[in-house]
Design a protein around this motif. Structure first.
Motif, short mmCIF file in Angstrom:
data_model
loop_
_atom_site.label_atom_id
_atom_site.label_comp_id
_atom_site.label_asym_id
_atom_site.label_seq_id
_atom_site.Cartn_x
_atom_site.Cartn_y
_atom_site.Cartn_z
N LEU A 110 0.83 -1.20 0.00
CA LEU A 110 0.00 0.00 0.00
C LEU A 110 0.86 1.25 0.00
N GLN A 111 1.92 1.22 0.80
CA GLN A 111 2.84 2.37 0.83
C GLN A 111 3.49 2.58 -0.53
N GLY A 112 3.89 1.48 -1.16
CA GLY A 112 4.51 1.55 -2.48
C GLY A 112 3.56 2.14 -3.50
N TRP A 113 2.32 1.69 -3.45
CA TRP A 113 1.30 2.23 -4.35
C TRP A 113 1.14 3.73 -4.12
N ASN A 114 0.98 4.11 -2.86
CA ASN A 114 0.75 5.53 -2.54
C ASN A 114 1.91 6.40 -2.96
N THR A 115 3.11 5.88 -2.85
CA THR A 115 4.29 6.66 -3.24
C THR A 115 4.38 6.80 -4.75
N LYS B 25 -1.68 9.90 -9.58
CA LYS B 25 -1.67 9.37 -10.95
C LYS B 25 -2.81 8.42 -11.24
N ALA B 26 -3.54 7.99 -10.21
CA ALA B 26 -4.64 7.06 -10.41
C ALA B 26 -5.66 7.25 -9.28
N ASP B 27 -6.93 6.97 -9.58
CA ASP B 27 -7.97 7.02 -8.56
C ASP B 27 -8.38 5.62 -8.17
N VAL B 28 -8.27 5.32 -6.88
CA VAL B 28 -8.77 4.02 -6.39
C VAL B 28 -10.24 4.21 -6.01
N LYS B 29 -11.13 3.58 -6.79
CA LYS B 29 -12.56 3.78 -6.58
C LYS B 29 -13.05 3.00 -5.35
N PHE B 30 -12.70 1.74 -5.28
CA PHE B 30 -13.11 0.91 -4.15
C PHE B 30 -12.36 -0.42 -4.18
N VAL B 31 -12.55 -1.19 -3.12
CA VAL B 31 -12.01 -2.55 -3.04
C VAL B 31 -13.17 -3.52 -3.26
N LEU B 32 -13.02 -4.40 -4.22
CA LEU B 32 -14.00 -5.46 -4.42
C LEU B 32 -13.47 -6.68 -3.67
N PHE B 33 -14.18 -7.05 -2.60
CA PHE B 33 -13.68 -8.07 -1.68
C PHE B 33 -14.46 -9.37 -1.85
N PHE B 34 -13.76 -10.39 -2.31
CA PHE B 34 -14.36 -11.71 -2.44
C PHE B 34 -14.13 -12.47 -1.14
N GLN C 274 -2.84 -12.45 8.23
CA GLN C 274 -1.98 -11.53 8.99
C GLN C 274 -1.75 -10.20 8.26
N SER C 275 -1.61 -10.24 6.94
CA SER C 275 -1.17 -9.04 6.22
C SER C 275 -2.23 -8.41 5.34
N THR C 276 -3.05 -9.23 4.70
CA THR C 276 -3.99 -8.67 3.71
C THR C 276 -5.30 -8.25 4.33
N ARG C 277 -5.80 -9.05 5.29
CA ARG C 277 -7.06 -8.67 5.95
C ARG C 277 -6.99 -7.26 6.55
N PRO C 278 -5.89 -6.90 7.21
CA PRO C 278 -5.81 -5.54 7.75
C PRO C 278 -5.90 -4.45 6.69
N ILE C 279 -5.44 -4.73 5.49
CA ILE C 279 -5.53 -3.75 4.40
C ILE C 279 -7.00 -3.59 4.00
N LEU D 83 -8.71 -1.60 6.59
CA LEU D 83 -8.36 -0.18 6.47
C LEU D 83 -9.28 0.51 5.45
N TYR D 84 -9.50 -0.14 4.33
CA TYR D 84 -10.41 0.42 3.33
C TYR D 84 -11.86 0.39 3.80
N GLU D 85 -12.18 -0.60 4.64
CA GLU D 85 -13.53 -0.67 5.21
C GLU D 85 -13.81 0.57 6.04
N LYS D 86 -12.82 1.00 6.81
CA LYS D 86 -12.98 2.20 7.65
C LYS D 86 -13.23 3.43 6.79
#
Ligand code: UP5
Ligand code: MG
Length: 200
Positions: A104-109, A114-123, A160-165, A168-171
């Protein structure tokens, strides 16, 4: 010409949740380009002369997340190539990314402004169902991580790593959840309203 900013949907969910399957369905019906981070990494691993082949190979087998500089460069290039070929293709389903804080940090940097993140589609899929699907696929997929040992690790990394991301978007109110434990057609129907109202 009118330069369009990439419009991005992050597609997340456990291993075998059906991200790839459903993204393929979506691009048949909606104007999105599907970019699977995992597929891009597997291509890079197979590319002759790649300096990252061994590193990617080890990470995938161990269910670990590849350092973001590698993944983000592949994603950025794939987006640029797509838009260069056809400027109307500015909507992307980015499948299997971002998987952790580093991603996420890498993406943000790199993608800042340069891009708009509209939403997370969560399966959202039961872990046991996820494992079963990948083991079944492992009979013929040739994927080095479709075995029980790798799958345990992939699930651990996901929890451990992906659920928290995703949380974060849920918030931020940016998660659209689909019950992914059902049949392929039922999952597709569950995803449909989320995707269709974002076409704008
Ligand atoms: N299937 C699908 N939907 C079904 C349904 N509703 N009912 C019954 N069966 C269903 O589906 C998996 C299998 O299940 C298939 O056989 C399918 O037919 C069946 P698929 O659509 O492939 O699910 P998907 O969620 O895409 O599963 P995948 O295995 O691709 O998920 P992963 O997230 O684990 O894999 P990915 O390729 O994204 O990543 C692999 C590895 O690459 C990671 O573990 C990591 O090491 C590395 N990676 C990074 O380091 N960084 C990244 O950014 C991305 C990946
Ligand atoms: Mg996939």
């Amino acid at each position: 010409s009118l330069e369009m900013k990439p419009q991005v949907v992050f597609v997340l969910g456990g291993p075998g949740a059906g991200k790839g399957t459903q993204c393929s369905r979506i691009v048949e019906n909606y104007s999105y380009t599907h970019l699977s981070a995992g597929d891009l990494l597997r291509e890079e691993r197979a590319r002759e002369g790649s300096e990252f082949g061994q590193l990617i190979d080890n990470h995938i087998k161990e269910g670990q997340i590849v350092p973001v500089q590698i993944t983000i460069n592949l994603l950025k290039k794939a987006m640029e190539d797509t838009m260069q070929k056809d400027e109307t293709k500015f909507r992307f389903l980015i499948d299997g990314f971002p998987r952790n804080e580093d991603n996420l940090q890498g993406w943000n940097t790199v993608m800042d402004g340069k891009a708009d993140v509209k939403f997370v589609l969560f399966f959202d899929c039961d872990n046991k169902v996820c494992i079963q699907r990948c083991l079944e696929r492992g009979k013929s997929s040739g994927r080095t991580d479709d075995n029980r040992e790798s799958l345990e690790k992939r699930i651990q990394t996901y929890l451990q790593s992906t659920r928290p991301i995703i949380q974060l978007y849920e918030k931020l109110g940016k998660v659209r959840t689909v019950d992914a434990s059902r049949s392929v057609d039922e999952v597709r129907d569950g995803a449909k309203p989320h995707v269709s109202d974002s076409q704008g």
